[in-house]
Write a protein that holds these residues in place. Structure first.
Motif, PDB file in Angstrom:
ATOM      1  N   GLU A 142      39.131 -60.128  24.066  1.00 10.12           N
ATOM      2  CA  GLU A 142      38.369 -59.024  23.512  1.00 10.12           C
ATOM      3  C   GLU A 142      38.111 -58.003  24.606  1.00 10.12           C
ATOM      4  O   GLU A 142      37.638 -58.345  25.685  1.00 10.12           O
ATOM      5  CB  GLU A 142      37.035 -59.535  22.984  1.00 10.12           C
ATOM      6  N   ILE A 143      38.387 -56.783  24.335  1.00  4.90           N
ATOM      7  CA  ILE A 143      38.206 -55.754  25.349  1.00  4.90           C
ATOM      8  C   ILE A 143      36.720 -55.530  25.618  1.00  4.90           C
ATOM      9  O   ILE A 143      36.294 -55.439  26.754  1.00  4.90           O
ATOM     10  CB  ILE A 143      38.864 -54.446  24.871  1.00  4.90           C
ATOM     11  N   LEU A 144      35.961 -55.448  24.556  1.00  2.00           N
ATOM     12  CA  LEU A 144      34.528 -55.247  24.723  1.00  2.00           C
ATOM     13  C   LEU A 144      33.861 -56.088  23.648  1.00  2.00           C
ATOM     14  O   LEU A 144      34.013 -55.812  22.472  1.00  2.00           O
ATOM     15  CB  LEU A 144      34.190 -53.760  24.543  1.00  2.00           C
ATOM     16  N   ASN A 145      33.180 -57.146  24.045  1.00  2.00           N
ATOM     17  CA  ASN A 145      32.610 -57.996  23.015  1.00  2.00           C
ATOM     18  C   ASN A 145      31.247 -57.475  22.591  1.00  2.00           C
ATOM     19  O   ASN A 145      30.749 -56.476  23.113  1.00  2.00           O
ATOM     20  CB  ASN A 145      32.566 -59.450  23.475  1.00  2.00           C
ATOM     21  N   GLU A 146      30.667 -58.181  21.626  1.00  2.00           N
ATOM     22  CA  GLU A 146      29.456 -57.625  21.043  1.00  2.00           C
ATOM     23  C   GLU A 146      28.260 -57.671  21.963  1.00  2.00           C
ATOM     24  O   GLU A 146      27.288 -56.955  21.756  1.00  2.00           O
ATOM     25  CB  GLU A 146      29.163 -58.327  19.717  1.00  2.00           C
ATOM     26  N   GLY A 147      28.356 -58.513  22.968  1.00  2.00           N
ATOM     27  CA  GLY A 147      27.278 -58.525  23.947  1.00  2.00           C
ATOM     28  C   GLY A 147      27.400 -57.379  24.936  1.00  2.00           C
ATOM     29  O   GLY A 147      26.576 -57.239  25.829  1.00  2.00           O
ATOM     30  N   GLY A 148      28.430 -56.560  24.788  1.00  2.00           N
ATOM     31  CA  GLY A 148      28.605 -55.421  25.678  1.00  2.00           C
ATOM     32  C   GLY A 148      29.332 -55.781  26.957  1.00  2.00           C
ATOM     33  O   GLY A 148      29.316 -55.017  27.907  1.00  2.00           O
ATOM     34  N   ASP A 188      45.781 -52.192  26.453  1.00  2.00           N
ATOM     35  CA  ASP A 188      45.218 -52.136  25.111  1.00  2.00           C
ATOM     36  C   ASP A 188      44.607 -50.789  24.751  1.00  2.00           C
ATOM     37  O   ASP A 188      44.728 -50.348  23.618  1.00  2.00           O
ATOM     38  CB  ASP A 188      44.170 -53.247  24.972  1.00  2.00           C
ATOM     39  N   VAL A 189      43.945 -50.145  25.683  1.00  2.00           N
ATOM     40  CA  VAL A 189      43.228 -48.932  25.294  1.00  2.00           C
ATOM     41  C   VAL A 189      43.893 -47.696  25.885  1.00  2.00           C
ATOM     42  O   VAL A 189      44.565 -47.769  26.911  1.00  2.00           O
ATOM     43  CB  VAL A 189      41.752 -48.991  25.745  1.00  2.00           C
ATOM     44  N   PRO A 190      43.728 -46.572  25.199  1.00  2.00           N
ATOM     45  CA  PRO A 190      44.222 -45.320  25.763  1.00  2.00           C
ATOM     46  C   PRO A 190      43.457 -45.014  27.050  1.00  2.00           C
ATOM     47  O   PRO A 190      42.236 -45.174  27.085  1.00  2.00           O
ATOM     48  CB  PRO A 190      43.927 -44.286  24.684  1.00  2.00           C
ATOM     49  N   ASN A 191      44.167 -44.636  28.076  1.00  2.00           N
ATOM     50  CA  ASN A 191      43.479 -44.483  29.356  1.00  2.00           C
ATOM     51  C   ASN A 191      43.995 -43.276  30.128  1.00  2.00           C
ATOM     52  O   ASN A 191      45.087 -42.785  29.875  1.00  2.00           O
ATOM     53  CB  ASN A 191      43.647 -45.746  30.194  1.00  2.00           C
ATOM     54  N   LEU A 192      43.173 -42.805  31.051  1.00  2.00           N
ATOM     55  CA  LEU A 192      43.575 -41.695  31.905  1.00  2.00           C
ATOM     56  C   LEU A 192      43.055 -41.934  33.318  1.00  2.00           C
ATOM     57  O   LEU A 192      42.124 -42.718  33.520  1.00  2.00           O
ATOM     58  CB  LEU A 192      43.085 -40.355  31.361  1.00  2.00           C
ATOM     59  N   THR A 193      43.682 -41.302  34.267  1.00  2.00           N
ATOM     60  CA  THR A 193      43.222 -41.401  35.646  1.00  2.00           C
ATOM     61  C   THR A 193      42.809 -40.002  36.105  1.00  2.00           C
ATOM     62  O   THR A 193      43.544 -39.039  35.871  1.00  2.00           O
ATOM     63  CB  THR A 193      44.339 -41.934  36.555  1.00  2.00           C
ATOM     64  N   VAL A 194      41.633 -39.919  36.717  1.00  2.00           N
ATOM     65  CA  VAL A 194      41.118 -38.633  37.171  1.00  2.00           C
ATOM     66  C   VAL A 194      40.877 -38.727  38.666  1.00  2.00           C
ATOM     67  O   VAL A 194      40.311 -39.713  39.136  1.00  2.00           O
ATOM     68  CB  VAL A 194      39.798 -38.288  36.458  1.00  2.00           C
ATOM     69  N   ALA A 195      41.339 -37.724  39.410  1.00  2.00           N
ATOM     70  CA  ALA A 195      41.039 -37.679  40.839  1.00  2.00           C
ATOM     71  C   ALA A 195      40.168 -36.454  41.084  1.00  2.00           C
ATOM     72  O   ALA A 195      40.525 -35.346  40.669  1.00  2.00           O
ATOM     73  CB  ALA A 195      42.324 -37.595  41.650  1.00  2.00           C
ATOM     74  N   ILE A 244      39.272 -37.291  48.318  1.00  3.88           N
ATOM     75  CA  ILE A 244      39.764 -37.346  46.943  1.00  3.88           C
ATOM     76  C   ILE A 244      39.472 -38.749  46.433  1.00  3.88           C
ATOM     77  O   ILE A 244      39.866 -39.746  47.047  1.00  3.88           O
ATOM     78  CB  ILE A 244      41.263 -37.027  46.851  1.00  3.88           C
ATOM     79  N   CYS A 245      38.731 -38.809  45.344  1.00  5.84           N
ATOM     80  CA  CYS A 245      38.329 -40.098  44.798  1.00  5.84           C
ATOM     81  C   CYS A 245      38.858 -40.197  43.378  1.00  5.84           C
ATOM     82  O   CYS A 245      38.554 -39.342  42.555  1.00  5.84           O
ATOM     83  CB  CYS A 245      36.820 -40.244  44.765  1.00  5.84           C
ATOM     84  N   ALA A 246      39.613 -41.230  43.126  1.00  4.03           N
ATOM     85  CA  ALA A 246      40.219 -41.357  41.798  1.00  4.03           C
ATOM     86  C   ALA A 246      39.622 -42.545  41.074  1.00  4.03           C
ATOM     87  O   ALA A 246      39.215 -43.532  41.689  1.00  4.03           O
ATOM     88  CB  ALA A 246      41.719 -41.522  41.923  1.00  4.03           C
ATOM     89  N   VAL A 247      39.589 -42.438  39.771  1.00  2.45           N
ATOM     90  CA  VAL A 247      39.110 -43.546  38.965  1.00  2.45           C
ATOM     91  C   VAL A 247      39.765 -43.456  37.589  1.00  2.45           C
ATOM     92  O   VAL A 247      40.104 -42.375  37.124  1.00  2.45           O
ATOM     93  CB  VAL A 247      37.565 -43.535  38.862  1.00  2.45           C
ATOM     94  N   SER A 248      39.979 -44.609  36.998  1.00  2.93           N
ATOM     95  CA  SER A 248      40.588 -44.581  35.664  1.00  2.93           C
ATOM     96  C   SER A 248      39.514 -44.840  34.615  1.00  2.93           C
ATOM     97  O   SER A 248      38.471 -45.430  34.899  1.00  2.93           O
ATOM     98  CB  SER A 248      41.700 -45.625  35.561  1.00  2.93           C
ATOM     99  N   GLY A 249      39.797 -44.385  33.423  1.00  3.04           N
ATOM    100  CA  GLY A 249      38.846 -44.575  32.326  1.00  3.04           C
ATOM    101  C   GLY A 249      39.602 -44.697  31.037  1.00  3.04           C
ATOM    102  O   GLY A 249      40.733 -44.230  30.904  1.00  3.04           O
ATOM    103  N   GLY A 250      38.989 -45.349  30.075  1.00  2.00           N
ATOM    104  CA  GLY A 250      39.644 -45.513  28.777  1.00  2.00           C
ATOM    105  C   GLY A 250      38.609 -45.525  27.678  1.00  2.00           C
ATOM    106  O   GLY A 250      37.406 -45.482  27.935  1.00  2.00           O
ATOM    107  N   VAL A 251      39.095 -45.563  26.470  1.00  2.00           N
ATOM    108  CA  VAL A 251      38.182 -45.602  25.335  1.00  2.00           C
ATOM    109  C   VAL A 251      38.548 -46.764  24.449  1.00  2.00           C
ATOM    110  O   VAL A 251      39.679 -46.871  23.978  1.00  2.00           O
ATOM    111  CB  VAL A 251      38.258 -44.306  24.503  1.00  2.00           C
ATOM    112  N   HIS A 252      37.607 -47.643  24.261  1.00  2.00           N
ATOM    113  CA  HIS A 252      37.820 -48.720  23.308  1.00  2.00           C
ATOM    114  C   HIS A 252      37.016 -48.361  22.068  1.00  2.00           C
ATOM    115  O   HIS A 252      35.787 -48.277  22.133  1.00  2.00           O
ATOM    116  CB  HIS A 252      37.332 -50.036  23.901  1.00  2.00           C
ATOM    117  N   SER A 253      37.721 -48.138  20.972  1.00  2.00           N
ATOM    118  CA  SER A 253      37.063 -47.634  19.769  1.00  2.00           C
ATOM    119  C   SER A 253      36.355 -46.340  20.116  1.00  2.00           C
ATOM    120  O   SER A 253      36.998 -45.367  20.415  1.00  2.00           O
ATOM    121  CB  SER A 253      36.113 -48.683  19.223  1.00  2.00           C
ATOM    122  N   THR A 254      35.026 -46.362  20.188  1.00  2.00           N
ATOM    123  CA  THR A 254      34.339 -45.147  20.598  1.00  2.00           C
ATOM    124  C   THR A 254      33.629 -45.325  21.924  1.00  2.00           C
ATOM    125  O   THR A 254      32.985 -44.400  22.397  1.00  2.00           O
ATOM    126  CB  THR A 254      33.298 -44.730  19.550  1.00  2.00           C
TER     127      THR A 254
END
Lengths: 992, 269
Positions: free
Chosen positions: B15-21, B189-196, B166-176
């Motif tokens: 599970e990418i993000l379970n109900e307990g967060g 599993d989730v759509p993701n992007l990397t931002v520097a 320059i500091c990079a980090v990735s992020g994604g969205v699971h559902s909302t």
């Protein structure tokens, strides 16, 4: 903005938090796996007023005080096996203790069975249940790692015990005794497990541990809950699934040479596999040389055959023969908890449950005495797989998140009940839920319980008309693409402006054509008919005889052999009529204009003209190409009114009356010859308006005198044409026949009639059958006769086209019409066989030479094979379309009544019982023309001999009239709309 | 995460993000993985860094600024940045050798190059070349972000003047729900992007996305990633400071004092 933090992980923790290892996949590839986890101390215990944990709490502070064994209150901490085997208990509203659900347990349930996991998930969201999910694997104190030589199962058990111990100490620490007061009573954490070894270990570590049964027995009001407990001895699911290798679930097929040799030698039999729509564990294969089809019981014996495959079966010894089951076995219900992913990954250990359930079903059937040849499939000659319309089973999804891109293995449930579930892997599963999709089967290995397939495309939302329509067409393999350019190029260049050229000797259109424009010809058709392909006339002759003529649109004048249009029409075979759509065999320009015998326009026709005595004896008949100009296009109703109204004394009215008197006499003669008056449930859907096509209501089709008038003359024309072409082309004439049904087909109906109504059905000949059908009258129930006729019709074979040279002349007869010879001639716009008959007749009268292809027996046979199949499919598609609209109409009616009456969103109708099962009734609602199943949850007292079933001391038998409540219910998983029926009278079955 | 065989068999079942967060590795939505920065000397590189982000590990060596080896690559008014990326065959789940000419690798290298071009003060070194060799040792998601962060550190340890981190980090969205710093499982599993981001100037020098992401979600996750860049900046800055202090200390004490073990001999090349 939420607080963003970096979790720091010290190096010393790495043993617990990091795992790097290699594993070997099924294909032998080595994969490196990297996992880490972050341990934390802010995972909440979930108990109210905890000093340490501040999260949202949901468990009462002192637990449950109801259980007599735990006076200080308690929390239940169940082991995985509790959920795997006793889910019904946990789901019961009477089972109320606060539950601590460990993450370890939750994950293990998830790996064992997704459906069970989804049920459990639903429980945790319910307000009535006090369930707290404790993420023990993330809490620093309770996280454990697998030790050397420890099985995953033991590891999980240890984790569960550790969590139990932690809870105990956590409670103690957070409720310290206050000086001067007695020590606070600490609630007990009860480790509930079915695993005796785990229990012992827990007790040794001084924890409280009970079995489910013991716990429930101690509860107040235990009796009700004890019923919900699964039978003892379910521990067999407990052993872990670390079983080596894949297990073959099905026997291998024999090599092709062995199959062919076996069939030749008569040891094996070849035939089409027919799945049973009521019982997915049963199928049959009709084989030549046996009056009864070979029965296949159980998965192994059906051995991966899918409905429609040509299979080779081996028949068992006679002592192993069985009778077909009399129970409805629903695939969806039985396999509810089966798991798509697991059955994919590892042979069968997981499926154990499914197998036991299935074998239980197979054994539980007390099979009635009547046994039939039973066997098993040993090989498949030809797979008949195609794309199937399916729904995705939502419980088989691992993640229903719409943004998830991960590949998932899911089940697709075909719309047709004859097919097994198909397993497929897809990345877009979440977005496919609630859609109709097209899936093809790729293969079915011996190690896999279900066939494997792949997603082809989505058709659209369930219940949207477009998707339903397209899925219908696909399901019945109806070609529905628009006509291509090459085909449209075959049409006359003038298009809509085409007219019959003015009469002249030089015009090729007029050559050898009779000018019948002056005749008083009219057409009679259903309302809104656009493709008018027949018209009639009758007039008295000076010698006292009557001249009657049938004029059929001259399609063969436009559709020439060996053109793209011809081959397209041949492959389409027939026009398909759905409730709200017509899929034409020929381009619409021909069908609805140039070949449509519209009134007041000159049209080319092919006429059959008889001279008859007033007693309807045929003096002579001639066929001719002609030009006609219809004088009127009536509907059946209009024609009827015109005929009945004595004020109308014009030529048209007289012509209709003349035709009618002849038709009545023709009919009487036909009936005397033994023609059957059959019935099939036909209903008409009333659409609100042609645009919206929302069904308003369903009504039964009305039969008028004029219907019969048209029918008689069409039969007459067909028979006359059949004689003519058979005479001229004895080797290749296109004919239609209806074989007499084998007597065994009627045995069951005869038996039911005899036992239930004390009526006899004589099936020795069609005349005898017609006569005895007329005797089947229940004075109190007028619809009974129709019902018997419908059931008798189902016992018969279906009519088919054939090539006169390929079968013996003694088998030409048409059983239902009691005619020695028959063909189809009267609807060339919508049936391809008629086009061929037109060509042959045209050659027979010397109008055109016969195209070489129609002299070739193999060619005619091939074309007719296709047409026969298309014809069958078109009928089924039409019926399915009606069924869908009946469903919609029911829903609409229910909603309207809801608006008016305030409640009762269901429709109640009278119905007849037509079949009884051990756990249900097959009923027929004549008013709506639909058949349905009334299912009971438990097996009832069932008497197979007398076709009765006893429900709470009310006995219901076949042919009984009952009242059913009909509702359209959507299957939660598959979104498949199902017509659901419940008995209302004589007994209410809603609770059963 | 449960350590049982079955988990591994069907990785997709996590599970990418379970109900307990919680995410599959016990983090919450906005929690980044542990970052370790090792600035010890690697070979005879002018600057080098090993950056471990969760289980993703990247080694970057920087050479230069030095005379360009090839005339064709000499730019008369500024330094040429040359990025070479190599991914170790053993770094990912399935063992796979990638050739140097691999299009995917070249693409990443180009992304890194263009990310750093605006921050390195190349005009100070005309007609010279700065070589950045990036080696991916272990991959568990966030491979590009680790490469960029490690390069920043390595450039600094090489003493190359830059206008900002320059500091990079990735992020994604699971559902909302947005997630930061994705593991390999999550990336799949989730759509993701990397931002520097450049933390001081608050400029963004790289945004890359290879999956589809709903445009409504983009802004949220983008903003979040830029915030997370600031957090990572803090971490990187602390590491650099610590290292520089050790360096200063050892300079003051001469060559005898080997207290700052990890910084020995740096700066005396």
């Amino acid at each position: 903005m939420a607080e963003i933090t970096i979790l720091k992980r010290t190096r010393t923790e790495a043993v617990v938090t990091q795992r790097k290892f290699f594993k070997k996949t099924a294909r032998g590839k080595v994969i490196k796996v990297l996992r880490e986890r972050y341990l934390r101390d802010d995972v909440s215990c979930g108990i109210d007023h905890c000093r340490e944990c501040t999260d949202a709490q949901s468990l009462p502070v002192s637990g449950d005080l109801q259980h007599p064994s735990f006076p200080n209150g308690h929390f239940v901490l169940p082991d995985t096996n509790v959920f795997l085997s006793q889910m019904d208990l946990v789901e019961s509203p009477l089972f109320t203790p606060p539950i601590i659900l460990l993450q370890t347990v939750l994950e293990e349930v998830r790996h064992r069975s997704l459906p069970l996991y989804n049920r459990l998930k639903a429980l945790t969201r319910m307000d009535e249940k006090k369930i707290w999910v404790f993420y023990n694997e993330y809490r620093a104190e309770t996280a454990i790692i697998r030790e050397e030589g420890e099985t995953p199962n033991d590891r999980n058990d240890r984790g569960i015990r550790k969590a139990t111990a932690w809870y105990n100490s956590h409670l103690k620490v957070n409720r310290p005794p206050i000086r001067g007061q007695p020590a606070p009573k600490l609630p007990t954490i009860v480790l509930m497990t079915e695993d005796a070894a785990n229990r012992q270990k827990a007790v040794k570590e001084s924890m409280t541990s009970v079995s489910v049964r013991k716990y429930v027995e101690g509860m107040k009001g235990a009796t009700q809950l004890l019923d919900l407990l699964a039978a003892e001895g379910t521990s067999e699911i407990e052993p872990t699934k670390a079983v080596a290798g894949r297990q073959a679930l099905y026997p291998d097929y024999l090599p092709t040479t062995a199959l062919l040799a076996g069939v030749k030698a008569g040891q094996l039999h070849q035939g089409h596999f027919n799945a049973n729509q009521y019982n997915y564990l049963e199928g049959s294969v009709p084989v030549p040389g046996s009056s009864k089809p070979v029965l296949l019981v159980g998965r192994e014996n059906m051995n991966r055959a899918v409905d429609g495959d040509i299979v080779v079966v081996e028949v068992f010894d006679e002592k192993e023969w069985k009778a077909p089951a009399d129970e409805v076995v629903d695939q969806d219900a039985t396999l509810k908890n089966d798991d798509a992913e697991d059955s994919a990954d590892e042979g069968d250990t997981e499926g154990h449950e499914v197998l036991t359930r299935e074998s239980k079903i197979l054994q539980s059937e007390k099979r009635s005495a009547e046994r039939q040849p039973t066997g098993r499939v040993v090989g498949v000659i030809k797979r008949n797989w195609r794309a199937y319309v399916c729904h995705i089973d939502s419980t088989s999804l691992t993640s229903s998140n719409s943004t998830s891109l991960s590949q998932q293995t899911v089940f697709a449930t075909p719309v047709s009940r004859l097919l097994p579930r198909i397993r497929l892997r897809t990345r877009q599963a979440p977005s496919l839920i609630g859609q109709k999709i097209l899936v093809t089967i790729d293969r079915w290995d011996v190690t896999s319980r279900y066939p494997e397939g792949h997603f082809v495309r989505a058709l659209g939302k369930v219940e949207s008309k477009e998707a339903e329509q397209e899925s219908l067409l696909l399901e019945f393999d109806v070609p529905y693409r628009p006509f291509g350019k090459a085909i449209l190029d075959c049409l006359p260049k003038e298009g809509e402006q085409w007219v019959v050229p003015p009469k002249s000797d030089s015009s090729p259109d007029w050559k050898n054509r009779e000018d019948l424009r002056e005749l008083i010809i009219c057409s009679i058709d259903p309302p809104n008919c656009q493709d008018i392909d027949d018209a009639l006339h009758a007039r008295p002759l000076p010698n006292g005889n009557i001249e009657a003529g049938v004029h059929i649109a001259d399609v063969s004048n436009f559709v020439h052999p060996d053109t793209p249009m011809d081959s397209e029409a041949a492959s389409r075979g027939t026009t398909v009529y759905l409730v709200d759509k017509r899929i034409d065999m020929l381009p619409a320009l021909l069908g609805t204009n140039l070949c449509s015998l519209r009134p007041f326009v000159e049209r080319l026709a092919f006429s059959a003209i008889w001279e008859m005595t007033p007693e309807a004896e045929i003096v002579n008949v001639r066929f001719t190409k002609s030009v006609i100009a219809s004088k009127a296009a009536f509907t059946y109703e209009e024609a009827q009114i015109r005929k009945d109204d004595p004020h109308h004394q014009d030529d048209l009215a007289r012509s209709i009356r003349l035709l009618n008197t002849l038709a009545q006499k023709l009919k009487a003669k036909r009936m005397a010859a033994g023609a059957l008056n059959l019935a099939s449930p036909e209903v008409k859907i009333q659409l609100e308006s042609p645009e919206s096509s929302d069904p308003i209501d369903v009504e039964q089709k009305e039969m008028r005198e004029t219907n019969s008038l048209v029918e008689e003359f069409m039969l007459l024309a067909n028979i006359s044409v059949a004689r003519k072409i058979e005479e001229t082309f004895p080797q290749t004439a296109v004919l239609r026949r209806h074989l007499p049904p084998p007597r065994t087909n009627f045995e069951k109906l005869q038996d039911i009639l005899l036992k239930r109504k004390d009526m006899k059905l004589d099936v020795s000949s069609s005349r005898a059958l017609a006569a005895s059908l007329d005797q089947c009258i229940d004075p109190s129930e007028p619809a009974f006769n129709t019902l018997v006729r419908i059931m008798a019709t189902r016992c018969m074979l279906s009519a088919e086209y054939f090539c006169s040279g390929s079968v013996g002349k003694d088998t030409f007869g048409h059983y239902g019409l009691a005619s020695p010879i028959y063909t189809h001639f009267t609807s060339p716009i919508r049936r391809y066989a008629d086009v061929l008959a037109h060509r042959q007749l045209s050659a027979a009268i010397g109008y055109t030479p016969l195209h070489a292809s129609l002299h070739s027996k193999p060619y005619v046979e091939h074309v007719l094979d296709v047409v026969n199949r298309r014809h069958r499919m078109a009928q089924m598609a039409g019926r399915a379309s009606v069924e869908f609209y009946v469903g919609l109409a029911l829903k609409g009616r229910g909603e309207r009544e809801k608006k008016v009456g305030g409640q009762a969103a269901e429709v109640t109708e009278d119905a007849f019982v037509i079949r009884t099962f051990r756990n249900g009734l097959g009923v027929f609602v004549s008013k709506l023309g639909i058949e349905g199943l009334v299912m009971f949850k438990k097996n009832m007292q069932f008497d197979a001999e007398n076709y009765t079933i006893t429900v709470r001391s009310t006995t219901i038998a076949v042919f009984d009239k009952v009242t059913v409540r009909i509702s359209v219910e959507k299957d939660k998983n598959t979104q498949r709309g199902k017509v659901k029926m419940n008995l209302v009278h004589p007994i209410d079955s809603s609770g059963l | 995460m449960v350590q049982s065989i079955s988990t591994l068999k069907c990785a997709s079942r996590i599970e990418i993000l379970n109900e307990g967060g919680f995410r599959s590795d016990g983090r919450r939505q906005y929690e980044l993985r542990s970052i370790e920065i090792d600035l010890s000397q690697q070979g005879h590189a002018d600057g080098s860094a090993v950056l471990t982000h969760g289980l993703t590990q990247v080694l970057v060596s920087v050479f230069g600024p030095r005379e360009a080896k090839m005339r064709s690559q000499t730019i008369h008014d500024r330094a040429n940045i040359n990025v070479e990326l190599s991914i170790a065959a053993f770094s990912a789940g399935d063992r796979r050798k990638r050739s140097r000419g691999d299009k995917r690798i070249l693409e990443f290298a180009a992304a890194i190059k263009s990310t750093f071009e605006p921050v390195i003060q190349t005009s100070l070194y005309p007609r010279s070349q700065i070589d950045i060799f990036v080696q991916v040792i272990q991959q568990d998601g966030g491979f590009l972000q680790a490469c960029i962060n490690a390069t920043t550190i390595a450039l600094m340890s090489a003493g190359i003047p830059m206008i900002d981190f320059i500091c990079a980090v990735s992020g994604g969205v699971h559902s909302t729900s947005p997630l930061l710093d994705l593991t390999l499982l999550e990336e799949n599993d989730v759509p993701n992007l990397t931002v520097a981001v450049m933390p001081k100037t608050r400029k963004v020098s790289l945004v890359t996305m290879e999956t589809r992401l709903h445009v409504d979600r983009f802004e949220e996750i983008f903003k979040l990633a830029t915030e997370a860049g600031q957090v990572i900046h803090g971490e990187m800055k602390a590491a650099i400071l610590k290292w520089s202090k050790g360096l200063v200390k050892s300079m003051g004490h001469g060559n005898q004092d080997r207290d700052g073990g990890e910084v020995d001999e740096v700066g005396f090349d």
